[in-house]
Scaffold this motif. Sequence first.
Motif, PDB file in Angstrom:
ATOM      1  N   VAL A 125     -76.023 -22.755  46.999  1.00 24.60           N
ATOM      2  CA  VAL A 125     -76.147 -21.715  48.013  1.00 24.60           C
ATOM      3  C   VAL A 125     -74.804 -21.028  48.206  1.00 24.60           C
ATOM      4  CG1 VAL A 125     -75.681 -23.198  50.032  1.00 24.60           C
ATOM      5  CG2 VAL A 125     -77.119 -21.169  50.279  1.00 24.60           C
ATOM      6  N   GLY A 126     -74.877 -19.713  48.353  1.00 23.03           N
ATOM      7  CA  GLY A 126     -73.682 -18.923  48.624  1.00 23.03           C
ATOM      8  C   GLY A 126     -73.938 -18.009  49.802  1.00 23.03           C
ATOM      9  N   ARG A 152     -84.840 -27.025  46.282  1.00 20.24           N
ATOM     10  CA  ARG A 152     -84.244 -26.480  47.508  1.00 20.24           C
ATOM     11  C   ARG A 152     -83.129 -27.389  48.016  1.00 20.24           C
ATOM     12  NH1 ARG A 152     -85.116 -23.144  51.835  1.00 20.24           N
ATOM     13  NH2 ARG A 152     -84.814 -24.070  53.893  1.00 20.24           N
ATOM     14  N   LYS A 153     -83.378 -28.695  48.051  1.00 26.11           N
ATOM     15  CA  LYS A 153     -82.346 -29.645  48.493  1.00 26.11           C
ATOM     16  C   LYS A 153     -81.135 -29.603  47.579  1.00 26.11           C
ATOM     17  CE  LYS A 153     -85.561 -32.859  50.660  1.00 26.11           C
ATOM     18  NZ  LYS A 153     -86.260 -34.146  50.522  1.00 26.11           N
ATOM     19  N   MET A 154     -81.383 -29.498  46.288  1.00 25.14           N
ATOM     20  CA  MET A 154     -80.274 -29.428  45.333  1.00 25.14           C
ATOM     21  C   MET A 154     -79.418 -28.189  45.588  1.00 25.14           C
ATOM     22  SD  MET A 154     -82.356 -30.683  41.915  1.00 25.14           S
ATOM     23  CE  MET A 154     -81.384 -29.681  40.833  1.00 25.14           C
ATOM     24  N   ILE A 155     -80.066 -27.043  45.735  1.00 23.94           N
ATOM     25  CA  ILE A 155     -79.349 -25.778  45.907  1.00 23.94           C
ATOM     26  C   ILE A 155     -78.641 -25.729  47.260  1.00 23.94           C
ATOM     27  CG2 ILE A 155     -79.665 -23.275  46.167  1.00 23.94           C
ATOM     28  CD1 ILE A 155     -81.886 -23.528  44.003  1.00 23.94           C
ATOM     29  N   GLY A 158     -77.138 -30.565  47.471  1.00 27.75           N
ATOM     30  CA  GLY A 158     -77.082 -31.643  46.491  1.00 27.75           C
ATOM     31  C   GLY A 158     -76.229 -31.321  45.283  1.00 27.75           C
ATOM     32  N   ASN A 159     -76.331 -30.105  44.782  1.00 27.62           N
ATOM     33  CA  ASN A 159     -75.535 -29.719  43.618  1.00 27.62           C
ATOM     34  C   ASN A 159     -74.050 -29.665  43.952  1.00 27.62           C
ATOM     35  OD1 ASN A 159     -77.831 -29.497  42.033  1.00 27.62           O
ATOM     36  ND2 ASN A 159     -78.088 -27.325  42.458  1.00 27.62           N
ATOM     37  N   ALA A 160     -73.711 -29.166  45.123  1.00 26.28           N
ATOM     38  CA  ALA A 160     -72.309 -29.121  45.547  1.00 26.28           C
ATOM     39  C   ALA A 160     -71.764 -30.533  45.740  1.00 26.28           C
ATOM     40  CB  ALA A 160     -72.165 -28.314  46.847  1.00 26.28           C
ATOM     41  N   GLU A 161     -72.566 -31.408  46.329  1.00 23.50           N
ATOM     42  CA  GLU A 161     -72.147 -32.805  46.486  1.00 23.50           C
ATOM     43  C   GLU A 161     -71.856 -33.439  45.130  1.00 23.50           C
ATOM     44  OE1 GLU A 161     -75.114 -34.921  48.709  1.00 23.50           O
ATOM     45  OE2 GLU A 161     -74.824 -33.676  50.494  1.00 23.50           O
ATOM     46  N   ARG A 162     -72.722 -33.205  44.176  1.00 21.14           N
ATOM     47  CA  ARG A 162     -72.535 -33.771  42.831  1.00 21.14           C
ATOM     48  C   ARG A 162     -71.304 -33.183  42.161  1.00 21.14           C
ATOM     49  NH1 ARG A 162     -76.521 -31.650  40.482  1.00 21.14           N
ATOM     50  NH2 ARG A 162     -75.368 -30.290  39.110  1.00 21.14           N
TER      51      ARG A 162
END
Length: 166
Positions: A125-126, A152-155, A158-162
């Motif tokens: 997300v940006g 949705r959770k990833m975007i 979750g992706n930033a956490e990873r």
Amino acid sequence: MRSVFFCASFRNGSNQKERVQCFTSVLLANLLGNPIDTAIAACHLIFGGVLDRHPKLQVCLPHAGGVLPILIGRIDQGWKVRSELKHLPQAPSTYLQRFTYDTITHSKPIMEFVIKQVGSERVMVGSDYCFTMGYDRPVQFLDQVDLTSTQRKMILGGNAERLLKL
């Protein structure tokens, strides 16, 4: 009278001053220039061999990759037919997976296209806060995009956490 106009690129190879002037009216530097610059920067990383020399380098592209995801077929074709690009060991499209992308598209179909091209695991997300071209409500933009709850959770985090190993 009916007219047909084919709008071909006419600035190929023009000098820098002319290129700057073509973006100075009507905020074109922001509307078009920023997404084009994003793709140019990514292509420099690809064709310059930076991504091959640094396989663990993670680069996040703003503007959902700019025009890169949309023009990757043309870029691949150039790699196939232009001898000066043959130094690259694999097709430029294979490098799309080396980048992450934000959600600043302002277009549901384009965002869905980018996700289809690169995978939801490469999108974060940006907001582009505090600039006028940013989203006031970036999560609400994602609400209109066709996503599974996992995507949705990833975007949304979750992706930033990873990526940031949080």
